[in-house]
Design a protein around this motif. Sequence first.
Motif, PDB file in Angstrom:
ATOM      1  N   ALA A  37      45.442  -7.177 -56.584  1.00 20.33           N
ATOM      2  CA  ALA A  37      44.487  -7.363 -57.678  1.00 20.33           C
ATOM      3  C   ALA A  37      44.847  -8.558 -58.537  1.00 20.33           C
ATOM      4  O   ALA A  37      43.963  -9.213 -59.117  1.00 20.33           O
ATOM      5  N   HIS A  38      46.092  -8.872 -58.649  1.00 20.64           N
ATOM      6  CA  HIS A  38      46.514  -9.961 -59.528  1.00 20.64           C
ATOM      7  C   HIS A  38      46.853 -11.260 -58.785  1.00 20.64           C
ATOM      8  O   HIS A  38      47.259 -12.237 -59.415  1.00 20.64           O
ATOM      9  N   GLU A  39      46.742 -11.233 -57.454  1.00 22.58           N
ATOM     10  CA  GLU A  39      47.102 -12.419 -56.664  1.00 22.58           C
ATOM     11  C   GLU A  39      46.145 -13.594 -56.948  1.00 22.58           C
ATOM     12  O   GLU A  39      46.554 -14.750 -57.092  1.00 22.58           O
ATOM     13  N   HIS A  40      44.802 -13.317 -57.060  1.00 23.08           N
ATOM     14  CA  HIS A  40      43.812 -14.354 -57.336  1.00 23.08           C
ATOM     15  C   HIS A  40      44.061 -14.982 -58.706  1.00 23.08           C
ATOM     16  O   HIS A  40      43.977 -16.220 -58.862  1.00 23.08           O
ATOM     17  N   LYS A  41      44.345 -14.126 -59.674  1.00 21.13           N
ATOM     18  CA  LYS A  41      44.633 -14.637 -61.019  1.00 21.13           C
ATOM     19  C   LYS A  41      45.840 -15.568 -60.989  1.00 21.13           C
ATOM     20  O   LYS A  41      45.882 -16.578 -61.696  1.00 21.13           O
ATOM     21  N   ALA A  88      48.393  -2.512 -54.232  1.00 17.49           N
ATOM     22  CA  ALA A  88      47.065  -2.720 -54.836  1.00 17.49           C
ATOM     23  C   ALA A  88      47.185  -3.557 -56.099  1.00 17.49           C
ATOM     24  O   ALA A  88      46.348  -4.443 -56.363  1.00 17.49           O
ATOM     25  N   TYR A  89      48.214  -3.333 -56.860  1.00 18.02           N
ATOM     26  CA  TYR A  89      48.418  -4.075 -58.104  1.00 18.02           C
ATOM     27  C   TYR A  89      48.658  -5.564 -57.801  1.00 18.02           C
ATOM     28  O   TYR A  89      48.082  -6.449 -58.433  1.00 18.02           O
TER      29      TYR A  89
END
Length: 410
Positions: free
Chosen positions: A347-351, A343-344
């Motif tokens: 959540a940070h893949e787009h950023k 999940a982490y």
Amino acid sequence: MQEPLSLKQLNMAVGAAVNRLFADGAWVVAEINSLQDRGHCYLELIEKDPDTDTITAKASATIWRNVYVALRMKFFKAVSSQLSAGMKVLVLVRPTLHPQYGYSLNIIDIEPSFTMGDAAIRRAAVVKKLKEDGVYDLNRQLQTPLLIKRIAVISTQSAAGYGDFMNQLASNPYGYTYSITLFESTMQGENAEQSIISALDEVAAASEKFDVVVIVRGGGAVSDLSCYDRYGVASCVAQFPIPVVTGIGHDRDVSVVDEVACVHLKTPTAVAAFIIDSTLAAHQRLSNVLQQFSDAVTLYVKEHQQKLDALAGSIATSAAICLERQKNRVQLLSADLALSVQAYIAAHEHKLDIAWQIIELTSPVNVLKKGYSMTLKNGTPVASATALKPDDVIETVFADGTVKSVVETC
């Protein structure tokens, strides 16, 4: 005026009168002050004031050889002792006055029972005084230790009795060992009483180092043992702080010292046997206690074995359940951790994508492709014209190559 007599004539006349007056002799009570046996027996007899103990009368006495042999045998048979200084005697004497040697007493018989009775009277007086002083039972009331190991011995090193005592201890069949300290003392004679008291004082000063004090000597005549019936040494033994064990070596009589001692035995060998037997009893008692303890433990374990087995099974089951629970918990935690990581990352893949696009757009290569150029001096970007001066060599970097130039004016 009567015709004067010579000294010899006077002595002879007085001697004759004395012989007539005491033709059958006279029984006399006296104390032997000194005695010399030279075949004939030469004595000095004295009488003392009973209150002050001072000498109030004195006389020389003789027992001629032929009489002395019979009297000595008679006295020893009755008293088990030889005549000696300090004895009080009842003797049949014939007073004599020799013209040259003067007044003396010729002893012709003796009554041994008187000497025995006098010694008994003196002994009884000592016992009475000890009781009146309240000390008679003090040492007798002490208990000998369960284990006797540290022994103070009052004796004479060269005495046969001391040797018998030591040999008996050393040769005991059980291999027991003892710590023995000898306090040398005179054990008979005129100086014996004070010598024994001095030795007892030495032991008393270090009494915490000893379990008992032993007084031993070999056998001897009754007269040799008179010091053990005297008040001084008996009082010291009666009040001694640790148990006193006596083996004075006489079978016939018990001395006052024997009476007041914690333990009295007949001989030094008997004292050693008593100590060995005490050690054996202590050893056996300890062995019995250990055996009883071992039996009690065995019985307890046997009686509680079922409970112990049940408890062990319960502990094993509880441990297995606990282990399984912990295993499941670990598995759940591992799954939760994996989901949390995924999940982490999501959540940070787009950023991360946006950041990468920004990096590409601002990359110097892409900027140059848009028609821009970059000026370098000595490989370092030039951000301002003021950083250049005439004749400086510069490089202009384009998207498809590099051009070198020389600065003419700034």
